[in-house]
Design a protein around this motif. Sequence first.
Motif, PDB file in Angstrom:
ATOM      1  N   ARG A   1       0.815  -1.212   0.000  1.00 40.53           N
ATOM      2  CA  ARG A   1       0.000   0.000   0.000  1.00 40.53           C
ATOM      3  C   ARG A   1       0.852   1.268   0.000  1.00 40.53           C
ATOM      4  NH1 ARG A   1      -5.539  -0.312   1.988  1.00 40.53           N
ATOM      5  NH2 ARG A   1      -6.296  -2.316   1.315  1.00 40.53           N
ATOM      6  N   LEU A   2       1.956   1.221   0.748  1.00 44.24           N
ATOM      7  CA  LEU A   2       2.806   2.429   0.797  1.00 44.24           C
ATOM      8  C   LEU A   2       3.442   2.731  -0.546  1.00 44.24           C
ATOM      9  CD1 LEU A   2       4.697   2.196   4.206  1.00 44.24           C
ATOM     10  CD2 LEU A   2       3.266   4.072   3.435  1.00 44.24           C
ATOM     11  N   THR A   3       3.669   1.694  -1.341  1.00 44.58           N
ATOM     12  CA  THR A   3       4.373   1.907  -2.616  1.00 44.58           C
ATOM     13  C   THR A   3       3.410   1.901  -3.800  1.00 44.58           C
ATOM     14  OG1 THR A   3       4.844  -0.472  -2.646  1.00 44.58           O
ATOM     15  CG2 THR A   3       6.593   0.961  -1.859  1.00 44.58           C
ATOM     16  N   HIS A   4       2.126   1.786  -3.512  1.00 43.75           N
ATOM     17  CA  HIS A   4       1.160   1.715  -4.615  1.00 43.75           C
ATOM     18  C   HIS A   4       1.153   3.030  -5.390  1.00 43.75           C
ATOM     19  CE1 HIS A   4      -2.648   1.036  -6.683  1.00 43.75           C
ATOM     20  NE2 HIS A   4      -2.424  -0.233  -6.427  1.00 43.75           N
ATOM     21  N   PRO A   5       1.351   2.963  -6.725  1.00 41.67           N
ATOM     22  CA  PRO A   5       1.508   4.207  -7.487  1.00 41.67           C
ATOM     23  C   PRO A   5       0.284   5.099  -7.462  1.00 41.67           C
ATOM     24  CG  PRO A   5       1.435   2.281  -8.945  1.00 41.67           C
ATOM     25  CD  PRO A   5       1.500   1.767  -7.538  1.00 41.67           C
ATOM     26  N   SER A   6      -0.915   4.519  -7.316  1.00 40.52           N
ATOM     27  CA  SER A   6      -2.107   5.363  -7.388  1.00 40.52           C
ATOM     28  C   SER A   6      -2.339   6.109  -6.080  1.00 40.52           C
ATOM     29  CB  SER A   6      -3.333   4.515  -7.711  1.00 40.52           C
ATOM     30  OG  SER A   6      -3.679   3.762  -6.578  1.00 40.52           O
ATOM     31  N   PHE A   7      -1.534   5.812  -5.088  1.00 43.42           N
ATOM     32  CA  PHE A   7      -1.750   6.465  -3.806  1.00 43.42           C
ATOM     33  C   PHE A   7      -0.509   7.253  -3.432  1.00 43.42           C
ATOM     34  CE2 PHE A   7      -2.357   6.657   0.768  1.00 43.42           C
ATOM     35  CZ  PHE A   7      -3.654   7.120   0.803  1.00 43.42           C
ATOM     36  N   GLY A   8       0.305   6.704  -2.586  1.00 37.86           N
ATOM     37  CA  GLY A   8       1.553   7.387  -2.241  1.00 37.86           C
ATOM     38  C   GLY A   8       1.376   8.381  -1.122  1.00 37.86           C
ATOM     39  N   VAL A   9       1.986   8.076   0.006  1.00 38.00           N
ATOM     40  CA  VAL A   9       1.958   9.043   1.102  1.00 38.00           C
ATOM     41  C   VAL A   9       2.968  10.146   0.796  1.00 38.00           C
ATOM     42  CG1 VAL A   9       1.291   7.343   2.848  1.00 38.00           C
ATOM     43  CG2 VAL A   9       3.703   7.812   2.439  1.00 38.00           C
ATOM     44  N   GLU A  10       2.847  11.253   1.487  1.00 36.07           N
ATOM     45  CA  GLU A  10       3.783  12.357   1.297  1.00 36.07           C
ATOM     46  C   GLU A  10       5.189  11.943   1.719  1.00 36.07           C
ATOM     47  OE1 GLU A  10       1.400  16.528   1.738  1.00 36.07           O
ATOM     48  OE2 GLU A  10       2.582  15.839   3.428  1.00 36.07           O
ATOM     49  N   LYS A  11       6.148  12.356   0.929  1.00 35.11           N
ATOM     50  CA  LYS A  11       7.545  12.180   1.318  1.00 35.11           C
ATOM     51  C   LYS A  11       8.226  13.540   1.242  1.00 35.11           C
ATOM     52  CE  LYS A  11       6.679   9.027  -1.209  1.00 35.11           C
ATOM     53  NZ  LYS A  11       6.071   7.959  -1.945  1.00 35.11           N
ATOM     54  N   GLU A  12       8.888  13.883   2.323  1.00 33.37           N
ATOM     55  CA  GLU A  12       9.473  15.230   2.401  1.00 33.37           C
ATOM     56  C   GLU A  12      10.993  15.122   2.327  1.00 33.37           C
ATOM     57  OE1 GLU A  12       8.074  18.166   5.558  1.00 33.37           O
ATOM     58  OE2 GLU A  12      10.104  17.627   6.189  1.00 33.37           O
ATOM     59  N   TYR A  13      11.586  16.012   1.545  1.00 30.71           N
ATOM     60  CA  TYR A  13      13.036  16.006   1.337  1.00 30.71           C
ATOM     61  C   TYR A  13      13.610  17.395   1.604  1.00 30.71           C
ATOM     62  CZ  TYR A  13      12.069  11.710  -1.227  1.00 30.71           C
ATOM     63  OH  TYR A  13      11.655  10.454  -1.567  1.00 30.71           O
ATOM     64  N   LEU A  14      14.838  17.400   2.069  1.00 32.12           N
ATOM     65  CA  LEU A  14      15.619  18.633   2.067  1.00 32.12           C
ATOM     66  C   LEU A  14      16.609  18.502   0.924  1.00 32.12           C
ATOM     67  CD1 LEU A  14      16.548  19.532   5.748  1.00 32.12           C
ATOM     68  CD2 LEU A  14      15.143  20.864   4.154  1.00 32.12           C
ATOM     69  N   ALA A  15      16.562  19.443   0.007  1.00 32.00           N
ATOM     70  CA  ALA A  15      17.435  19.375  -1.169  1.00 32.00           C
ATOM     71  C   ALA A  15      18.346  20.599  -1.183  1.00 32.00           C
ATOM     72  CB  ALA A  15      16.595  19.321  -2.443  1.00 32.00           C
ATOM     73  N   GLU A  16      19.634  20.326  -1.041  1.00 30.48           N
ATOM     74  CA  GLU A  16      20.606  21.410  -1.240  1.00 30.48           C
ATOM     75  C   GLU A  16      20.901  21.427  -2.730  1.00 30.48           C
ATOM     76  OE1 GLU A  16      24.160  20.961   1.132  1.00 30.48           O
ATOM     77  OE2 GLU A  16      25.245  22.268  -0.260  1.00 30.48           O
ATOM     78  N   VAL A  17      20.741  22.588  -3.335  1.00 34.34           N
ATOM     79  CA  VAL A  17      20.864  22.660  -4.795  1.00 34.34           C
ATOM     80  C   VAL A  17      21.968  23.629  -5.200  1.00 34.34           C
ATOM     81  CG1 VAL A  17      18.434  22.072  -5.174  1.00 34.34           C
ATOM     82  CG2 VAL A  17      19.103  24.480  -4.959  1.00 34.34           C
TER      83      VAL A  17
END
Length: 240
Positions: free
Chosen positions: A125-141
């Motif tokens: 369920r966590l990896t199901h493409p039609s759903f997907g829980v929020e994933k938060e990232y810190l991106a140094e660019v």
Amino acid sequence: MSAGSGDRLQKVLARAGLGSRRSCEALIAAGRVTVNGAVAVLGARVDPEHDRIEVDGVPIGVRAGLVHYLLNKPRGVVTTAHDPQGRPTVVSLVPPEPRVHPVGRLDADTEGLLLLTNDGELTHRLTHPSFGVEKEYLAEVRGEPGRAALRRLREGVDLEDGRTSPAKVGRVAPNLLRITIHEGRNRQVRRMCEAVGHPVVRLVRTRIGPVTDRTLRPGRWRPLRQDEVRALERAIRGAD
Ligand code: URA
């Protein structure tokens, strides 16, 4: 704590999926295990039904046989069970028994929070493409993204596998973005940032749905707390 009766603590910990008996003994010897609030000693006997057993302050055991670990993946560690190039794997950083698998993946260069579990239903369920829980990232660019770049990231970026869904994007510092997505495409955050002209220099995942932990050091893992597993289950209810 039950004196003289019950099972030995290391056996109870091993059964709850905290590693081999020997590695559970090491956890106890290191003072990381408490029973009813008191630091446990090797050989203590416990009644898992009644005693409150915690490792690093986290109660063990959510459901019989199921384990859920939260790992802070260091850079250079790969999200597979075996790497032909011989790099360390995320699976080698958590107890070998029971066998667990990573939920989704982080690139070798990406750091931060990763779930590992033997809970197939939750993984699905966590990896199901039609759903997907929020994933938060810190991106140094590289460079300092301006308002136009931020708007493009928020509204959706055209990548070779299609336009990305709207993302939450905030600027933490001139070259540091907090990006929240709920898709799980390959190298998605890196490709999004690259597409707006600001390639990622460093990427750290800081949250998976309701699960976050600022104190877990790179390379360390902990069992999810019962309330975290429940919150994850709530977050994916209705997926499929
Ligand atoms: N996005 C990326 O680019 N890499 C990851 O590891 C995760 C999300």
